[in-house]
Design an enzyme around this catalytic site. Structure first.
Site, PDB file in Angstrom:
ATOM      1  N   HIS A  72       0.832  -1.210   0.000  1.00 57.18           N
ATOM      2  CA  HIS A  72       0.000   0.000   0.000  1.00 57.18           C
ATOM      3  C   HIS A  72       0.864   1.257   0.000  1.00 57.18           C
ATOM      4  O   HIS A  72       1.805   1.373   0.777  1.00 57.18           O
ATOM      5  CB  HIS A  72      -0.912   0.014   1.240  1.00 57.18           C
ATOM      6  CG  HIS A  72      -2.108  -0.883   1.101  1.00 57.18           C
ATOM      7  ND1 HIS A  72      -3.204  -0.790   1.917  1.00 57.18           N
ATOM      8  CD2 HIS A  72      -2.380  -1.871   0.210  1.00 57.18           C
ATOM      9  CE1 HIS A  72      -4.099  -1.701   1.548  1.00 57.18           C
ATOM     10  NE2 HIS A  72      -3.619  -2.375   0.522  1.00 57.18           N
ATOM     11  N   TYR A 199      -9.386   4.933   7.997  1.00 52.37           N
ATOM     12  CA  TYR A 199      -9.525   5.220   9.426  1.00 52.37           C
ATOM     13  C   TYR A 199     -10.607   6.288   9.542  1.00 52.37           C
ATOM     14  O   TYR A 199     -10.400   7.423   9.097  1.00 52.37           O
ATOM     15  CB  TYR A 199      -8.207   5.742  10.001  1.00 52.37           C
ATOM     16  CG  TYR A 199      -7.119   4.681  10.105  1.00 52.37           C
ATOM     17  CD1 TYR A 199      -6.917   3.991  11.299  1.00 52.37           C
ATOM     18  CD2 TYR A 199      -6.301   4.370   9.030  1.00 52.37           C
ATOM     19  CE1 TYR A 199      -5.937   3.027  11.411  1.00 52.37           C
ATOM     20  CE2 TYR A 199      -5.303   3.399   9.129  1.00 52.37           C
ATOM     21  CZ  TYR A 199      -5.127   2.731  10.329  1.00 52.37           C
ATOM     22  OH  TYR A 199      -4.156   1.769  10.437  1.00 52.37           O
ATOM     23  N   PRO A 291      -4.262  -0.315  18.885  1.00 48.26           N
ATOM     24  CA  PRO A 291      -4.054  -0.777  17.507  1.00 48.26           C
ATOM     25  C   PRO A 291      -4.151   0.312  16.440  1.00 48.26           C
ATOM     26  O   PRO A 291      -3.819   0.071  15.279  1.00 48.26           O
ATOM     27  CB  PRO A 291      -5.152  -1.836  17.309  1.00 48.26           C
ATOM     28  CG  PRO A 291      -6.172  -1.556  18.354  1.00 48.26           C
ATOM     29  CD  PRO A 291      -5.457  -0.927  19.500  1.00 48.26           C
ATOM     30  N   TYR A 383       3.628   6.298  10.418  1.00 45.37           N
ATOM     31  CA  TYR A 383       2.859   5.112  10.029  1.00 45.37           C
ATOM     32  C   TYR A 383       3.742   4.059   9.363  1.00 45.37           C
ATOM     33  O   TYR A 383       3.612   2.863   9.641  1.00 45.37           O
ATOM     34  CB  TYR A 383       1.721   5.520   9.080  1.00 45.37           C
ATOM     35  CG  TYR A 383       0.669   4.445   8.947  1.00 45.37           C
ATOM     36  CD1 TYR A 383      -0.408   4.393   9.835  1.00 45.37           C
ATOM     37  CD2 TYR A 383       0.752   3.464   7.956  1.00 45.37           C
ATOM     38  CE1 TYR A 383      -1.362   3.400   9.740  1.00 45.37           C
ATOM     39  CE2 TYR A 383      -0.201   2.458   7.851  1.00 45.37           C
ATOM     40  CZ  TYR A 383      -1.260   2.442   8.744  1.00 45.37           C
ATOM     41  OH  TYR A 383      -2.201   1.444   8.650  1.00 45.37           O
TER      42      TYR A 383
END
Ligand code: RFL
Ligand code: PHB
Length: 388
Positions: A72, A199, A291, A383
């Site tokens: 990704h 998200y 998470p 990230y």
């Protein structure tokens, strides 16, 4: 029994450490409380940082990941119907790999078997002894009491393991933040709603659209800690998820029966130091992240990176410098990932009794990501993972 490094726990941290050490000619014994089938039935992480990807390749377990994993370049963040895309590749030149923890663990078990590494399952009553002297581990296996003498012990036995508690309380310091909600997660044999992760922040609470492969989706919704899995029918789950995703996305959602459903509470936790005498903690045994940032498995891998390199130097060159600095090296990276996971969790969730001011701050943070390439770069670096 006798070995060089006794490894407590056969989750991803323990198996990856064992695999890297065995390939470097260092003997290990892995002690796992559960059966292999049980360990493989736990549905957990889905996103690998590139550093983790490269470690798995180096450990000789990258082939299936490279065939089946999904690379990704970015992800989406939404608030109501507004969506912001963070392009990791554009912002910081890095990518991530979507490949389930179940698959990583499966590949590691196969590789350990292929090289004849010792992994004992169904081990009970594990206890660590004389960690500042001639260390050894005792346990029960197939009804027999066993003593395992070793040079070092790696505590890779997760948050509920015995290793962390073997460090005297006067030496240990804990840092903790417990969030007032959990994530209800489902797995369903349906095509993912988007080809990237979403998200989603919403008045009703957070949601996440993720995936495992083109016919397997993973979705989560934020729920109060008082909710139980039995409270959530499939129909109720899909209805709630649709409300929280941007409406254009919800319109595309393919629903179906769920094949797994579970609730995980959210917590940030660090135990310092990560080394005591001959004991070294790795992964969830030393720290837990919520998470939201997809950091738990990746932090376990980065601990294993520092520790395996330190063992290679100690056994290969007689240089124990890496072992001496292990705790400080690992913790520096752990705290960066803690900050990232905490900040994404605070920005995206609905907190009980949140003030209008706090809600505006969350909106403003998302708006900042939309208007500032600098903000996107910071998010992308966090990230995709800091370098080791
Ligand atoms: P594990 O996986 O808990 O493995 C520890 C192993 O030790 C065994 N054990 C013992 N063995 C012998 N004697 C004892 N006394 C023992 N006590 C325990 C256990 O049976 C187990 O097999 O820890 P490890 O290896 O440190 O790995 C950590 C990761 O599993 C964890 O951080 C991630 O799953 C967290 N996580 C995520 N991480 C990511 O990087 N990306 C993600 O997308 C992501 N999503 C998640 C997650 C965790 C979740 N849950 C349910 C906690 C999503 C969820 C929902
Ligand atoms: C998952 O796919 O299980 C997943 C992905 C990203 C997260 C957490 C979980 O941040």
């Amino acid at each position: 029994m006798k070995t060089q490094v006794a490894i407590i726990g056969g989750g991803p941290a323990g198996l990856l450490l064992s695999q890297l050490l065995n390939r470097a000619g260092i003997a290990t014994v892995v002690l796992e409380r559960r059966s292999r089938a049980y360990v493989l039935s736990r549905i957990r992480a889905g996103v690998l940082e590139w550093g983790t990807v490269e470690m798995l390749r180096e450990a000789g377990v990258g082939a299936r990941m490279d065939r089946e994993g999904l690379v990704h370049d970015g992800c989406w963040l939404s608030r109501g119907d507004a969506m912001v895309r963070v392009d990791f590749k554009e912002a910081c030149g890095r990518q991530v790999m979507v490949y389930g923890q179940t698959e990583v663990t499966h590949d590691l078990y196969d590789a350990q078997e292929a090289i004849g590494a010792v992994v004992l399952h169904g081990v009970e009553d594990v206890a660590l002894h004389d960690l500042t002297g001639a260390a050894y581990v005792t346990f029960t296996h197939e009804g027999q009491a066993v003593r395992l003498d070793c040079d070092y012990v790696a505590g890779c036995d997760g948050f509920h393991g015995v290793s962390r508690g073997s460090i005297p309380p006067e030496v240990r310091r804990e840092f903790e933040k417990v969030y007032p909600f959990g994530w209800l997660g489902v797995l369903s044999e349906t095509p993912p709603v988007d080809h990237e992760l979403i998200y989603a922040s919403h008045e009703r609470g957070f949601a996440l659209a993720s995936m495992r492969n083109p016919m397997l989706s993973r979705y989560y919704v934020q729920v109060p800690l008082t909710d139980r899995v039995e409270d959530w029918s499939d129909a109720a789950f899909w209805a709630e998820l649709k409300l929280r995703l941007p409406s254009a996305v919800a319109a595309q959602l393919v629903t179906g029966p769920t094949i797994e459903k579970s609730i995980a509470p959210l917590r940030s936790f660090v135990s310092e130091p990560m080394r005591w005498g001959r004991l070294f903690l790795c992964g969830d045994a030393a720290h837990i992240v919520p998470p939201t940032g997809a950091k738990g498995l990746n932090l376990a891998a980065s601990d294993v990176h520092y520790l395996s390199e330190a063992f290679k130097r100690a056994y290969g060159k007689g240089n124990t410098g890496g072992l001496e600095s292990y705790s400080a090296d690992a913790l520096a990276r752990v705290w960066q990932a803690m900050r990232f996971s905490w900040s994404l969790t605070m920005m995206m969730h609905r907190f009980p009794e949140q003030s209008d001011y706090e809600r505006r701050m969350q909106e403003t943070e998302l708006a900042l990501l939309e208007r500032s390439a600098t903000a996107r770069r910071l998010m992308a670096e966090g990230y995709t993972g800091l370098p080791f």
